[in-house]
Design an enzyme around this catalytic site. Structure first.
Site, PDB file in Angstrom:
ATOM      1  N   CYS A  79      26.380  34.459  41.000  1.00 14.47           N
ATOM      2  CA  CYS A  79      27.046  35.650  41.529  1.00 14.47           C
ATOM      3  C   CYS A  79      28.220  35.189  42.376  1.00 14.47           C
ATOM      4  O   CYS A  79      28.362  33.998  42.674  1.00 14.47           O
ATOM      5  CB  CYS A  79      26.074  36.521  42.329  1.00 14.47           C
ATOM      6  N   HIS A  80      29.065  36.125  42.747  1.00 14.94           N
ATOM      7  CA  HIS A  80      30.272  35.801  43.487  1.00 14.94           C
ATOM      8  C   HIS A  80      30.406  36.698  44.712  1.00 14.94           C
ATOM      9  O   HIS A  80      29.799  37.773  44.776  1.00 14.94           O
ATOM     10  CB  HIS A  80      31.513  35.999  42.611  1.00 14.94           C
ATOM     11  N   TYR A 127      43.799  36.057  38.470  1.00 20.59           N
ATOM     12  CA  TYR A 127      43.415  37.465  38.484  1.00 20.59           C
ATOM     13  C   TYR A 127      43.182  37.908  39.924  1.00 20.59           C
ATOM     14  O   TYR A 127      42.973  37.076  40.811  1.00 20.59           O
ATOM     15  CB  TYR A 127      42.140  37.695  37.655  1.00 20.59           C
ATOM     16  N   ARG A 144      32.049  23.088  40.416  1.00 19.53           N
ATOM     17  CA  ARG A 144      32.340  23.738  39.135  1.00 19.53           C
ATOM     18  C   ARG A 144      33.704  23.316  38.615  1.00 19.53           C
ATOM     19  O   ARG A 144      34.682  23.247  39.372  1.00 19.53           O
ATOM     20  CB  ARG A 144      32.313  25.258  39.309  1.00 19.53           C
ATOM     21  N   HIS A 169      27.034  30.852  31.279  1.00 18.42           N
ATOM     22  CA  HIS A 169      27.116  32.017  30.389  1.00 18.42           C
ATOM     23  C   HIS A 169      26.855  31.703  28.914  1.00 18.42           C
ATOM     24  O   HIS A 169      27.590  32.154  28.037  1.00 18.42           O
ATOM     25  CB  HIS A 169      28.492  32.670  30.507  1.00 18.42           C
ATOM     26  N   ASP A 208      26.026  37.609  37.537  1.00 21.37           N
ATOM     27  CA  ASP A 208      27.481  37.439  37.439  1.00 21.37           C
ATOM     28  C   ASP A 208      28.213  38.543  38.199  1.00 21.37           C
ATOM     29  O   ASP A 208      29.399  38.763  37.987  1.00 21.37           O
ATOM     30  CB  ASP A 208      27.955  37.385  35.981  1.00 21.37           C
ATOM     31  N   ASN A 237      36.923  40.013  35.312  1.00 17.51           N
ATOM     32  CA  ASN A 237      37.582  39.841  34.008  1.00 17.51           C
ATOM     33  C   ASN A 237      36.812  40.452  32.841  1.00 17.51           C
ATOM     34  O   ASN A 237      36.863  39.939  31.718  1.00 17.51           O
ATOM     35  CB  ASN A 237      37.856  38.348  33.734  1.00 17.51           C
TER      36      ASN A 237
END
Length: 291
Positions: free
Chosen positions: A27-28, A44, A119, A176, A243, A248
């Site tokens: 998650c963010h 973005y 990452r 993913h 997620d 996006n």
């Protein structure tokens, strides 16, 4: 610059009840921008999705722990992710994005702040191939910390990258489901390559991002066979996450409650569900709690 949609503000209440200790392993946290500015060179711009909103979602879904994956829109300034981890009271860990000149001392500081991985992004629309010499240097520095590396890539690139991935000496996590394209079926060469990669005992995979694997229409059921096959190959090295807040997404925005119920359809074996939601993230992110 691309503007992202906001997440669904009305998550359903899942029919599936998460086990105690369940972890959202992807998650963010975005912003708020007036406190944690977005990077000038970002690909973005997301709507603010602050720590408090993530906590509220997890309470609603019955999720106990989480891994905040630092997003590229915040660049390599880790402040927003470190803030979330610090405010979680030990229930969250993080995955960092770092510059090539990162030092061992700075990595030690990030470790103290709850980071447990780094990452690298290979996805073409987000910038494509990273500097592999930088990646080599960073992986050598994080190995003594017991960290892992997260690889965000497109499944069609797995075969070409396989020789490079085979050189990695620490655990690596594929985001993913490798962003495989469900419309091409489970027998497609990129997915076979991903399944082959999972034979490596250092390889982990996140069986999430169904909305990115799917043709893009909720409830994303066409992603189920791919998750099932990955679970069959490596149930002890699969992770799951929401997620949230789903940056996006170009078609249907997922409902996070529905994603929990979609996960429950990946397997009807509650022991395997527990393994993915509780045991596996504990081994990777909270190993100090194990006997």
């Amino acid at each position: 610059m691309k503007l992202c949609k906001a997440p669904d503000p009305h998550p359903t209440t899942p029919a599936y009840r998460m086990p105690p200790g369940a972890c959202d392993a992807h998650c963010h946290v975005f912003g708020p921008a007036d406190v944690f500015p977005y990077a000038d060179d970002r690909a973005y711009t997301p709507p603010d999705a602050p720590f408090e909103a993530l906590q509220a979602l997890h309470r609603h879904l019955g999720i106990s722990r989480a891994v905040i994956v630092h997003a590229s829109c915040h660049g390599t300034d880790m402040a927003v992710t470190l803030d979330g981890i610090a405010r979680s009271g030990g229930t969250m860990r993080g995955v960092a994005v770092v510059d090539g000149d990162i030092t061992a001392g700075e990595l030690a500081r990030l470790h103290d702040g709850g980071m447990r991985g780094v990452r690298f992004n290979f996805v073409r629309h987000l910038g494509g191939m990273p500097d592999l010499a930088v990646m080599d240097r960073v992986l050598a520095l994080i190995e003594p910390l017991g960290w892992h590396v997260v690889l965000h890539l497109d499944a069609q690139d797995v075969a070409d990258l396989a020789p490079r991935i085979d050189r990695i000496r620490i655990p690596f996590v594929i985001d993913h489901m490798g962003r495989v394209q469900a419309k091409l079926g489970t027998d497609q060469a990129p997915f076979r390559a991903l399944l082959g990669l999972m034979e490596n005992p250092l390889a982990w995979v996140k069986i999430c991002g169904a909305e990115r694997v799917s043709v893009g229409r909720a409830p994303f059921e066409d992603a189920i066979p791919f998750a099932q096959k990955l679970l069959a190959v490596a149930p002890d090295r699969c992770l799951w996450g929401t997620d949230w807040p789903h940056p996006n997404i170009s078609q249907d925005m997922p409902n996070d409650g529905a994603l929990v119920d979609l996960f429950a359809r990946f397997t009807d074996d509650e022991a395997v569900r527990h393994q993915v939601l509780v045991d596996n993230p504990t081994r990777l992110y909270w190993p100090e709690t194990l006997g």
